[in-house]
Design a protein around this motif. Structure first.
Motif, short mmCIF file in Angstrom:
data_model
loop_
_atom_site.label_atom_id
_atom_site.label_comp_id
_atom_site.label_asym_id
_atom_site.label_seq_id
_atom_site.Cartn_x
_atom_site.Cartn_y
_atom_site.Cartn_z
N GLN A 35 148.32 36.47 -46.41
CA GLN A 35 147.18 35.86 -47.08
C GLN A 35 147.05 34.38 -46.78
N ARG A 36 148.17 33.69 -46.77
CA ARG A 36 148.08 32.25 -46.61
C ARG A 36 148.54 31.76 -45.22
N HIS A 87 138.13 42.80 -47.48
CA HIS A 87 139.15 42.47 -46.49
C HIS A 87 138.86 43.17 -45.16
N SER A 127 141.76 42.72 -42.28
CA SER A 127 142.94 43.56 -42.49
C SER A 127 142.65 45.01 -42.17
N HIS A 131 144.22 46.66 -50.05
CA HIS A 131 143.10 45.75 -49.80
C HIS A 131 142.31 46.14 -48.56
N HIS A 191 141.69 35.73 -44.44
CA HIS A 191 142.11 36.88 -45.26
C HIS A 191 141.21 37.03 -46.48
N GLY A 192 140.76 38.26 -46.72
CA GLY A 192 139.98 38.53 -47.92
C GLY A 192 138.59 37.96 -47.91
#
Length: 615
Positions: free
Chosen positions: A181-182, A28, A31, A68, A253-254
């Motif tokens: 995240q979404r 991540h 972030s 994360h 994200h991620g």
């Protein structure tokens, strides 16, 4: 550090976060990039920490609640000289200490495992409570949260508790980067929305541009000088800050950055600036002497005593012998009997109110500071905190949890108050110990034993009185059991724990009058289970009947079956458990309705023996 140095350090943290995720092929970085300025200022100008002595009592404590963003944390460790370049690039690889989400099992500078969002602040509150009321060495506790996790109810349990306790040694930094995240978070960049919520819980609030290092520096100074209130720094940031192709963009994200080399160049290239973290002040722990005279309560055989009463009195006695024992309760201390500890050791008693997630989190935070916590509430209500128990296990936290009012035996209160799933829940936790005593002397001994165990320890206690069947000198090793009745003529074995031990004994006596000999095993250690005794009983009697005041799935019956998973033949087995939905009735009526009273046990044993003879 001055402004220019802080800006350069933040860029280095971004670059190293990008590099770590790129080397791993996952992670991540965006972030991490949003919070890099916050981390740089905190690490360089406001953290007092000795990386060579992570348990130094004067060290400030930091919790990365948005776990994360671990690339940022590991990049900060590298900047502080705790990690080197080579190890940073092992991020997320097999055998590396640098896991996808940080855990104290791997790294000594990590206070608690994070990654299940909404848990960092609750545990941080526990650490801050330890600092303010127990350790009293002046360290500060800082927690970095993401804005997405503020949707978790556990965050607001923690916020209210911190405000109520006036934890002015606690600072929470919220990385408000707008994107989850979404997609967008609930409040986006509306810092005032978060400020109103924290302010309602009596927090001091500071709103800043999360990329202005001077403003961030002033915010930390303001937090450190605030008295009587915890402080939240609400920082408006941009996810992926510093790289135009990913900054403030959805759908990343991620994921590692698409072109890490180009991003690194845009961020100013690879640097290796080192931070001289301020050393902690001289301090010593104020734990009282850990050993002293233990005067456990003693009960006479035949006395009628509730195991919850024995727990409370034993815990109070243990607190007198060990100054590192603390007790926490969820506003039911008069029922769990934790109030006995509160009356004798009020300075080490913590009321967490009806907030079971915060109850367990506080225990985890205190365990991280070297205290030995016993947290108690109704067994049924601990299920609400299961994720905190799970994460505590990942942390390797040493926590004692006690669930009272277990099973249908509580009587008229009905199913909402009955712990009927707790044994299964705690048995499923990694490396846990699950204990279920049947009488007062056994309970007292197990309370003391728990203090010396590792990992998650669970003790199940009962509401009603039951006869004392063991002498005060009896010992109860973890992983053991007690054979209460046995003969060479036994034709079956009853295996019970807690309240059903007494029902099984009565059933065995009834069958004895009919010429049917039954062995009775008190399986007080539900995990680990006494495989040797169970296998011996199976070989000698051929038939087992398990009896539990718990749901059939995951409890005592499954624990007994685990003793026969080595390929040997499984004995003839009948499992008696609570299979219906109870209503309100007396304890005796409840046991009868569930089919786990003495009469039902005897009937099951009678039928099992008759069937065995026919075959």
């Amino acid at each position: 550090m001055n402004t220019r140095q802080l800006i350069d350090l933040a860029q280095q943290l971004r670059v190293d976060s990008v590099r770590a995720a790129d080397a791993a092929g996952s992670g991540h970085p965006t972030s991490s990039m949003s919070a890099a300025d916050l981390m740089a200022v905190m690490l360089a100008n406001h953290t007092r920490y000795d990386f060579e002595r992570p348990q130094h009592p004067g060290n400030d404590r930091f919790v990365l609640s948005k776990g994360h963003a671990s690339p940022l944390l590991y990049s900060a460790y590298k900047a502080a000289g705790a990690l080197n370049e080579a190890e940073l690039l092992t991020f997320r690889k097999a055998g590396s200490r640098l896991e996808g989400h940080p855990t104290p099992r791997r790294l000594p500078w990590v206070e608690t495992a994070t990654g299940s969002l909404g848990q960092g602040l609750p545990v941080g509150v526990g650490i801050a409570l330890a600092g303010k009321r127990l350790d009293r060495t002046g360290y500060r506790v800082r927690v970095l949260c993401g804005d997405s996790e503020l949707a978790e109810g556990s965050v607001w349990e923690a916020a209210e508790h911190a405000g109520h306790e006036h934890l002015d040694n606690l600072t929470v930094i919220v990385d408000v980067n707008r994107l989850g995240q979404r997609g967008p978070t609930r409040h986006g960049h509306d810092l005032d929305a978060y400020a109103r919520r924290f302010g309602a819980f009596d927090w001091h609030t500071v709103e800043v541009d999360g990329h202005d290092v001077d403003a961030i520096d002033r915010a930390f100074l303001e937090a450190d000088s605030t008295s009587g209130q915890p402080t939240v720094i609400l920082a408006r940031t941009l996810k992926g800050k510093g790289v135009a192709s990913v900054q403030d963009r959805e759908g990343l994200h991620g994921k590692p950055l698409p072109d890490a080399a180009e991003a690194i160049a845009e961020l100013g290239g690879v640097h290796d600036r080192r931070v001289e973290v301020q050393p902690p002040p001289a301090a010593r722990m104020l734990h009282a002497v850990r050993s002293g005279h233990l005067d456990l309560p003693r009960y006479e055989t035949g006395d009628e005593v509730a195991t919850r009463d024995a727990f409370g009195k034993a815990l109070a006695a243990l607190g007198g012998a060990r100054g590192d024992v603390v007790a926490l309760d969820g506003e039911v201390g008069d029922s769990t009997r934790a109030e006995f500890f509160a009356k004798e050791h009020p300075e080490r008693y913590f009321e967490c109110y009806i907030a079971e997630q915060q109850l367990v989190a506080t225990a985890v935070g205190m365990a991280a500071r070297g205290w030995v916590p016993y947290a108690s509430t109704f067994a049924a209500f601990l299920t609400r905190a299961h994720d905190f128990v799970r994460m505590a296990s990942i942390s390797g936290a040493g926590v004692n949890l006690v669930g009272s009012h277990a099973g249908v035996a509580i009587g008229q209160d009905g199913p909402s108050q009955m712990g009927l799933e707790d044994l299964a829940m705690f048995r499923s936790v990694y490396d846990s110990t699950v204990l279920y005593p049947c009488d007062a002397n056994q309970t007292a001994k197990l309370v003391v034993t728990m203090a010396g165990l590792e990992g998650i320890r669970y003790l199940r206690t009962s509401r009603g009185e039951s006869p004392v069947i063991y002498s005060a000198t009896e010992e109860f090793p973890v992983g053991g059991s007690k054979v209460l009745r046995a003969s060479a003529d036994d034709r079956l074995t009853f295996v019970a724990a807690g309240v059903t031990v007494h029902e099984a004994l009565a059933a065995a006596e009834a069958l004895d009058r009919e010429g049917i000999r039954a062995r009775v095993i008190d399986l007080y250690s539900v995990k680990p289970v006494d495989r040797a005794t169970l296998r011996e009983a199976a070989e000698e009697t051929g038939c087992l009947v398990t009896v539990e005041d718990h749901r059939e799935e995951g409890g005592l019956g499954d624990a007994v079956l685990d003793a026969f998973t080595d390929g040997r033949p499984v004995p003839r087995l009948v499992r008696l458990a609570v299979r219906t939905m109870p209503g309100s009735a007396s304890p005796d009526e409840q046991l009868r309705a569930a089919g786990i009273d003495a009469e039902s046990i005897a009937a099951a044993g009678r039928l099992l023996v008759e069937t065995a003879v026919v075959r």
